[in-house]
Write a protein that holds these residues in place. Structure first.
Motif, PDB file in Angstrom:
ATOM      1  N   THR A   1      32.273  24.720  30.964  1.00 49.11           N
ATOM      2  CA  THR A   1      32.021  26.080  31.390  1.00 49.11           C
ATOM      3  C   THR A   1      33.197  27.090  31.425  1.00 49.11           C
ATOM      4  OG1 THR A   1      30.373  25.071  33.121  1.00 49.11           O
ATOM      5  CG2 THR A   1      31.111  27.424  33.397  1.00 49.11           C
ATOM      6  N   GLU A   2      34.354  26.776  31.453  1.00 52.61           N
ATOM      7  CA  GLU A   2      35.576  27.593  31.201  1.00 52.61           C
ATOM      8  C   GLU A   2      35.951  27.851  29.886  1.00 52.61           C
ATOM      9  OE1 GLU A   2      38.517  25.199  32.999  1.00 52.61           O
ATOM     10  OE2 GLU A   2      38.472  25.879  34.848  1.00 52.61           O
TER      11      GLU A   2
ATOM     12  N   GLU B   1      40.971  35.333  35.325  1.00 50.49           N
ATOM     13  CA  GLU B   1      41.255  36.595  35.866  1.00 50.49           C
ATOM     14  C   GLU B   1      40.235  37.381  36.461  1.00 50.49           C
ATOM     15  OE1 GLU B   1      42.953  35.718  33.292  1.00 50.49           O
ATOM     16  OE2 GLU B   1      44.688  34.781  34.224  1.00 50.49           O
ATOM     17  N   THR B   2      39.293  37.744  35.416  1.00 50.31           N
ATOM     18  CA  THR B   2      38.107  38.635  35.704  1.00 50.31           C
ATOM     19  C   THR B   2      37.256  37.756  36.451  1.00 50.31           C
ATOM     20  OG1 THR B   2      38.270  39.150  33.435  1.00 50.31           O
ATOM     21  CG2 THR B   2      36.031  39.315  34.302  1.00 50.31           C
TER      22      THR B   2
ATOM     23  N   LYS C   1      38.000  30.889  43.061  1.00 57.57           N
ATOM     24  CA  LYS C   1      38.380  31.849  44.270  1.00 57.57           C
ATOM     25  C   LYS C   1      37.049  32.220  45.191  1.00 57.57           C
ATOM     26  CE  LYS C   1      40.914  36.019  45.573  1.00 57.57           C
ATOM     27  NZ  LYS C   1      41.402  37.176  45.306  1.00 57.57           N
ATOM     28  N   ALA C   2      36.986  31.550  46.187  1.00 62.73           N
ATOM     29  CA  ALA C   2      35.810  31.877  47.180  1.00 62.73           C
ATOM     30  C   ALA C   2      36.402  31.827  48.446  1.00 62.73           C
ATOM     31  CB  ALA C   2      34.794  30.642  46.911  1.00 62.73           C
ATOM     32  N   PRO C   3      36.610  33.144  48.963  1.00 56.62           N
ATOM     33  CA  PRO C   3      36.869  32.996  50.247  1.00 56.62           C
ATOM     34  C   PRO C   3      36.248  32.489  51.367  1.00 56.62           C
ATOM     35  CG  PRO C   3      37.056  35.365  49.237  1.00 56.62           C
ATOM     36  CD  PRO C   3      36.240  34.474  48.369  1.00 56.62           C
TER      37      PRO C   3
END
Length: 520
Positions: free
Chosen positions: A82-83, A94-95, A217-219
């Protein structure tokens, strides 16, 4: 009682699959089906061709069995691929990190919890994105903006942009995303382009090695109730299942979960410690909240699972609001404001404990329960809400590694059904054009064999009266109209065992428009 031969039944309905899969090149040696010719000219790049191309990315049955043998925990190929594909369409890490994400995994209720979080945040003024699976009728249901499935034009534009870029850069016939992987990429592209305030992402299978875990990144992370599921892929103990689910916890995340079995708690706590994440266990009862207005669902009969899902959704949503738009919350810290309640009361999540009146005094009870635990909830819900004096019918199917026998045992112990029908996840006996319903993972032959095994178990092992196999959902309702029910005889029909069976039922009864417009 309806009698059939497996060969005859498959031959009756094969034209449906032949129509839907026409023009697809099959490569048995490949892990998926892949087109080997260049994409069509722009004039042909419409919705139907887009979904047909998407369907070529599905793994066939034999390839799926081979992947199961590898064991899901032994590979992180899905994330790495997927990356790679995101990079090829110029979405860098980054996006992707600029996308505000709430990531949710779990065994029971993760879709319902995500839908509730989305609804609450939307009613509080957030522009929302929501990625879920599977779909009932249209693949566009999986990607939602502000609570609505994306328009077909939006789907088409994003699909062909991504497909053409990936096709042009592929290094061999296997160098394309899987079906679910492609939709994950498409959803992320849509959410970035739409500049949503928050994207609620539901895990597909497991978590640690799921395509959606490309998100770094998932807060906020949510983990719903855990239980044994997909054991051939994820492991056969609760500890292994919890380890997979906890894999979506990110560095520094705020993690919310419900009360779990002790072995699950240990795995979640261990991952939180490793990632320096903060774990919070949500209240187990809605009475533990202080409501400015009481949600309408609290006035009705509700089950423990639903309460846990709502509790988890409320805590996740309030935490998100407090960290992003604190002015929306009242000064009294523990008070749940009316806007939160509006989100709860107006949440629409089809196919989960849903009631549909499809004819005079004839009611469908639809629930996509596909584990033993969820079937227990489903059976109690049907028992409590169905009409005691009406005839009670069961429409059932199970696929994959689901334990259909155990689910049927639960249903037979809870409800006295007058008759049961077993059918594959196919809407119509004759050819139709529902390209969105193609499923190479579970071929018709295997589904029909499973239906017959379920029928035998129902009638011979469970000693239940009247069980029959039909080749489609349409066939079941034609049988009801022609023989079992008199013209105005009322009945309650429970449809369960597979989300895809629910989708076939909506199509067979032509309820798609009501479903799309949230009018059911």
């Amino acid at each position: 009682m309806y009698r059939f031969t497996l060969r005859g039944a498959v031959n009756m309905i094969k034209p449906v699959y032949n129509v839907l899969t026409a023009g697809i090149d099959h490569h048995p040696a490949s892990s998926s089906y892949f087109a080997t010719t260049a994409p069509a000219a722009d004039i042909d790049q419409n919705y139907e061709r887009a979904v047909a191309k998407l369907n070529t990315l599905q793994s066939n049955y034999s390839a799926l069995q081979d992947s199961i043998k590898l064991k899901h925990q032994n590979e992180s190929k899905h994330i790495n691929d997927t990356e790679k594909f995101l990079d090829r369409i110029h979405i860098s890490s980054e996006t992707l990190n600029r996308l505000a994400v709430i990531h949710v995994a779990g065994t029971k209720g993760k879709g319902s919890t995500c839908a509730m979080v989305e609804s609450i945040l939307r009613f509080n003024g957030y522009r929302t994105g929501f990625f879920s699976s599977p779909h009932l009728v249209s693949v566009t249901e999986r990607i939602r903006l502000n609570g609505q499935p994306i328009e077909k034009e939006c789907f088409v534009n994003h699909f062909w942009k991504i497909y053409n870029q990936l096709f042009a850069t592929q290094q061999d016939n296997n160098d394309m995303p899987t079906y679910f992987g492609f939709l994950t990429i498409l959803a992320l592209d849509v959410f970035l382009a739409s500049k949503v305030d928050v994207a609620i992402i539901e895990v597909g299978i497991g978590g640690r090695y799921d395509c959606t875990n490309v998100i770094q990144k998932a807060p906020v992370v949510g983990i719903t109730s855990l239980g044994l599921e997909h054991t051939k892929l994820l492991g056969d103990t609760l500890e292994k299942i919890a380890w997979q689910k906890a894999g979506i916890i990110k560095n520094g995340s705020d993690v919310f979960t419900v009360e779990q079995p002790a072995e699950c708690n240990r795995e979640i706590e261990r991952e939180c410690l490793r990632k320096k994440a903060i774990l919070q266990i949500v209240p187990s009862s809605l009475e533990q909240f202080h409501w400015e207005e009481v949600p309408s669902m609290m006035m009705k009969h509700r089950n423990k699972s639903t309460e846990l899902n709502v509790s988890l959704a409320v805590r996740i949503a309030i935490h998100w609001i407090r960290n992003t738009r604190p002015s929306l919350l009242p000064p009294m810290k523990h008070m749940i404001p009316a806007k939160i309640v509006q989100g709860i009361d107006n949440c629409f999540w089809p196919g989960r404990l849903q009631v549909v009146q499809y004819a005079a005094q004839r009611t469908l009870f639809l629930d996509g329960a596909h584990t033993v635990d969820s079937i227990k909830v489903c059976a109690e819900w049907f028992k409590h809400n169905s009409h005691s004096q009406f005839k009670k019918l069961l429409l059932f199917n199970s696929t994959g590694d689901r334990d259909g026998f155990k689910m049927l045992s639960v249903l037979s112990q809870s409800v006295d059904f007058d008759e049961a029908f077993f059918t594959p996840n196919v809407a119509f006996t004759a050819s139709c054009s529902n390209i969105d319903a193609v499923n190479h993972n579970f071929p018709l032959e295997q589904q029909m064999q499973r239906c017959e095994l379920n029928r035998v178990f129902w009638t011979e092992q469970l000693k239940q009266r009247n069980g029959s196999v039909h080749v489609s959902v349409q066939s079941v309702f034609q049988y009801l109209q022609s023989g079992l029910l008199t013209s105005n005889e009322p009945c309650d029909i429970l449809v369960t065992g597979s989300i895809h069976l629910l989708g076939a039922t909506f199509s067979a009864l032509h309820l798609e428009k009501q479903l799309a417009n949230n009018k059911i």
